[in-house]
Design a protein around this motif. Sequence first.
Motif, PDB file in Angstrom:
ATOM      1  N   MET A   1       0.841  -1.182   0.000  1.00  0.00           N
ATOM      2  CA  MET A   1       0.000   0.000   0.000  1.00  0.00           C
ATOM      3  C   MET A   1       0.881   1.238   0.000  1.00  0.00           C
ATOM      4  SD  MET A   1      -2.760   1.236   2.823  1.00  0.00           S
ATOM      5  CE  MET A   1      -1.945   2.572   3.660  1.00  0.00           C
ATOM      6  N   GLU A   2       0.545   2.189  -0.832  1.00  0.00           N
ATOM      7  CA  GLU A   2       1.228   3.462  -0.847  1.00  0.00           C
ATOM      8  C   GLU A   2       0.199   4.569  -0.649  1.00  0.00           C
ATOM      9  OE1 GLU A   2       4.173   4.288  -3.760  1.00  0.00           O
ATOM     10  OE2 GLU A   2       4.573   2.155  -4.087  1.00  0.00           O
ATOM     11  N   PRO A   3      -0.037   4.966   0.608  1.00  0.00           N
ATOM     12  CA  PRO A   3      -1.040   6.005   0.843  1.00  0.00           C
ATOM     13  C   PRO A   3      -0.612   7.321   0.211  1.00  0.00           C
ATOM     14  CG  PRO A   3       0.178   5.549   2.846  1.00  0.00           C
ATOM     15  CD  PRO A   3       0.608   4.536   1.830  1.00  0.00           C
ATOM     16  N   LYS A   4      -1.581   8.035  -0.304  1.00  0.00           N
ATOM     17  CA  LYS A   4      -1.307   9.333  -0.910  1.00  0.00           C
ATOM     18  C   LYS A   4      -1.124  10.393   0.169  1.00  0.00           C
ATOM     19  CE  LYS A   4      -3.856   8.313  -5.090  1.00  0.00           C
ATOM     20  NZ  LYS A   4      -4.965   8.672  -5.956  1.00  0.00           N
ATOM     21  N   PHE A   5      -1.834  10.222   1.265  1.00  0.00           N
ATOM     22  CA  PHE A   5      -1.797  11.213   2.334  1.00  0.00           C
ATOM     23  C   PHE A   5      -1.790  10.523   3.689  1.00  0.00           C
ATOM     24  CE2 PHE A   5      -4.218  13.171  -1.154  1.00  0.00           C
ATOM     25  CZ  PHE A   5      -3.421  14.267  -1.397  1.00  0.00           C
ATOM     26  N   ILE A   6      -1.183  11.193   4.661  1.00  0.00           N
ATOM     27  CA  ILE A   6      -1.268  10.792   6.054  1.00  0.00           C
ATOM     28  C   ILE A   6      -1.455  12.076   6.846  1.00  0.00           C
ATOM     29  CG2 ILE A   6       1.240  10.798   6.315  1.00  0.00           C
ATOM     30  CD1 ILE A   6       0.873   8.585   8.445  1.00  0.00           C
ATOM     31  N   TRP A   7      -2.317  12.061   7.840  1.00  0.00           N
ATOM     32  CA  TRP A   7      -2.555  13.252   8.632  1.00  0.00           C
ATOM     33  C   TRP A   7      -2.854  12.853  10.074  1.00  0.00           C
ATOM     34  CZ3 TRP A   7      -5.647  11.385   4.819  1.00  0.00           C
ATOM     35  CH2 TRP A   7      -6.941  10.997   5.149  1.00  0.00           C
ATOM     36  N   ALA A   8      -2.794  13.824  10.972  1.00  0.00           N
ATOM     37  CA  ALA A   8      -2.986  13.585  12.400  1.00  0.00           C
ATOM     38  C   ALA A   8      -4.295  14.211  12.859  1.00  0.00           C
ATOM     39  CB  ALA A   8      -1.825  14.185  13.185  1.00  0.00           C
ATOM     40  N   ILE A  75      -3.555  10.647  19.865  1.00  0.00           N
ATOM     41  CA  ILE A  75      -3.406  11.091  18.483  1.00  0.00           C
ATOM     42  C   ILE A  75      -3.844   9.942  17.587  1.00  0.00           C
ATOM     43  CG2 ILE A  75      -0.984  10.409  18.406  1.00  0.00           C
ATOM     44  CD1 ILE A  75      -0.536  12.677  16.410  1.00  0.00           C
ATOM     45  N   ILE A  76      -4.564  10.259  16.563  1.00  0.00           N
ATOM     46  CA  ILE A  76      -5.028   9.261  15.608  1.00  0.00           C
ATOM     47  C   ILE A  76      -4.463   9.652  14.253  1.00  0.00           C
ATOM     48  CG2 ILE A  76      -7.031   8.237  14.473  1.00  0.00           C
ATOM     49  CD1 ILE A  76      -8.621   8.960  17.043  1.00  0.00           C
ATOM     50  N   PHE A  77      -3.673   8.773  13.665  1.00  0.00           N
ATOM     51  CA  PHE A  77      -3.149   9.017  12.329  1.00  0.00           C
ATOM     52  C   PHE A  77      -4.095   8.390  11.317  1.00  0.00           C
ATOM     53  CE2 PHE A  77       0.793   9.418  14.767  1.00  0.00           C
ATOM     54  CZ  PHE A  77       1.260  10.621  14.262  1.00  0.00           C
ATOM     55  N   SER A  78      -4.358   9.107  10.257  1.00  0.00           N
ATOM     56  CA  SER A  78      -5.225   8.616   9.191  1.00  0.00           C
ATOM     57  C   SER A  78      -4.404   8.453   7.919  1.00  0.00           C
ATOM     58  CB  SER A  78      -6.361   9.596   8.922  1.00  0.00           C
ATOM     59  OG  SER A  78      -7.164   9.755  10.070  1.00  0.00           O
ATOM     60  N   LEU A  79      -4.713   7.415   7.156  1.00  0.00           N
ATOM     61  CA  LEU A  79      -4.057   7.142   5.884  1.00  0.00           C
ATOM     62  C   LEU A  79      -5.106   7.122   4.780  1.00  0.00           C
ATOM     63  CD1 LEU A  79      -2.064   3.962   6.953  1.00  0.00           C
ATOM     64  CD2 LEU A  79      -1.152   6.260   6.796  1.00  0.00           C
ATOM     65  N   SER A  80      -4.779   7.694   3.655  1.00  0.00           N
ATOM     66  CA  SER A  80      -5.695   7.574   2.526  1.00  0.00           C
ATOM     67  C   SER A  80      -5.428   6.238   1.840  1.00  0.00           C
ATOM     68  CB  SER A  80      -5.491   8.733   1.541  1.00  0.00           C
ATOM     69  OG  SER A  80      -4.217   8.662   0.968  1.00  0.00           O
ATOM     70  N   ALA A  81      -6.474   5.579   1.427  1.00  0.00           N
ATOM     71  CA  ALA A  81      -6.359   4.304   0.715  1.00  0.00           C
ATOM     72  C   ALA A  81      -7.590   4.141  -0.166  1.00  0.00           C
ATOM     73  CB  ALA A  81      -6.252   3.157   1.699  1.00  0.00           C
ATOM     74  N   LYS A  82      -7.470   3.295  -1.154  1.00  0.00           N
ATOM     75  CA  LYS A  82      -8.572   3.075  -2.095  1.00  0.00           C
ATOM     76  C   LYS A  82      -9.691   2.235  -1.494  1.00  0.00           C
ATOM     77  CE  LYS A  82      -5.690   3.515  -6.173  1.00  0.00           C
ATOM     78  NZ  LYS A  82      -5.149   2.871  -7.344  1.00  0.00           N
ATOM     79  N   SER A  83      -9.332   1.357  -0.541  1.00  0.00           N
ATOM     80  CA  SER A  83     -10.345   0.478   0.041  1.00  0.00           C
ATOM     81  C   SER A  83      -9.886  -0.024   1.405  1.00  0.00           C
ATOM     82  CB  SER A  83     -10.580  -0.722  -0.884  1.00  0.00           C
ATOM     83  OG  SER A  83      -9.406  -1.512  -0.915  1.00  0.00           O
ATOM     84  N   LYS A  84     -10.817  -0.624   2.161  1.00  0.00           N
ATOM     85  CA  LYS A  84     -10.466  -1.241   3.433  1.00  0.00           C
ATOM     86  C   LYS A  84      -9.508  -2.405   3.201  1.00  0.00           C
ATOM     87  CE  LYS A  84     -14.597  -0.213   6.117  1.00  0.00           C
ATOM     88  NZ  LYS A  84     -15.697  -0.773   6.903  1.00  0.00           N
ATOM     89  N   GLU A  85      -9.690  -3.110   2.113  1.00  0.00           N
ATOM     90  CA  GLU A  85      -8.821  -4.244   1.796  1.00  0.00           C
ATOM     91  C   GLU A  85      -7.373  -3.794   1.586  1.00  0.00           C
ATOM     92  OE1 GLU A  85     -11.839  -3.680   0.290  1.00  0.00           O
ATOM     93  OE2 GLU A  85     -12.868  -5.208   1.456  1.00  0.00           O
ATOM     94  N   GLU A  86      -7.202  -2.636   0.964  1.00  0.00           N
ATOM     95  CA  GLU A  86      -5.862  -2.123   0.745  1.00  0.00           C
ATOM     96  C   GLU A  86      -5.159  -1.820   2.062  1.00  0.00           C
ATOM     97  OE1 GLU A  86      -3.482   1.217  -1.891  1.00  0.00           O
ATOM     98  OE2 GLU A  86      -5.597   1.532  -1.487  1.00  0.00           O
ATOM     99  N   VAL A  87      -5.905  -1.292   3.017  1.00  0.00           N
ATOM    100  CA  VAL A  87      -5.341  -0.993   4.325  1.00  0.00           C
ATOM    101  C   VAL A  87      -4.954  -2.289   4.998  1.00  0.00           C
ATOM    102  CG1 VAL A  87      -5.804  -0.025   6.615  1.00  0.00           C
ATOM    103  CG2 VAL A  87      -6.619   1.139   4.573  1.00  0.00           C
TER     104      VAL A  87
END
Length: 87
Positions: A1-8, A75-87
């Motif tokens: 998986m290569e997330p496009k974005f990560i944020w806090a 703190i909760i980090f969020s990752l962008s992904a195309k689907s739950k399966e990708e995560v």
Amino acid sequence: MEPKFIWANFASSDLERTTAFYTALGFKPNGTYDTAEAASFLFGQNGFVINFFTEARLKKEVNGNLSVPLNGNEIIFSLSAKSKEEV
């Protein structure tokens, strides 16, 4: 998986105070959230996103409960992904 974005994501008990504090530090307002329930800032050279939510709004965003640390913060980090399966 290569997330496009990560944020806090953080909970804030006083968004007005939080906004004033981070603005005084020179963080740039992100403008993503324009409500009484959230504030968002860009930090650093790459514009890392840090979101602050009221506790009720953050619970809604994460679809669950938050921890209750005695002397700390969550703190909760969020990752962008195309689907739950990708995560």
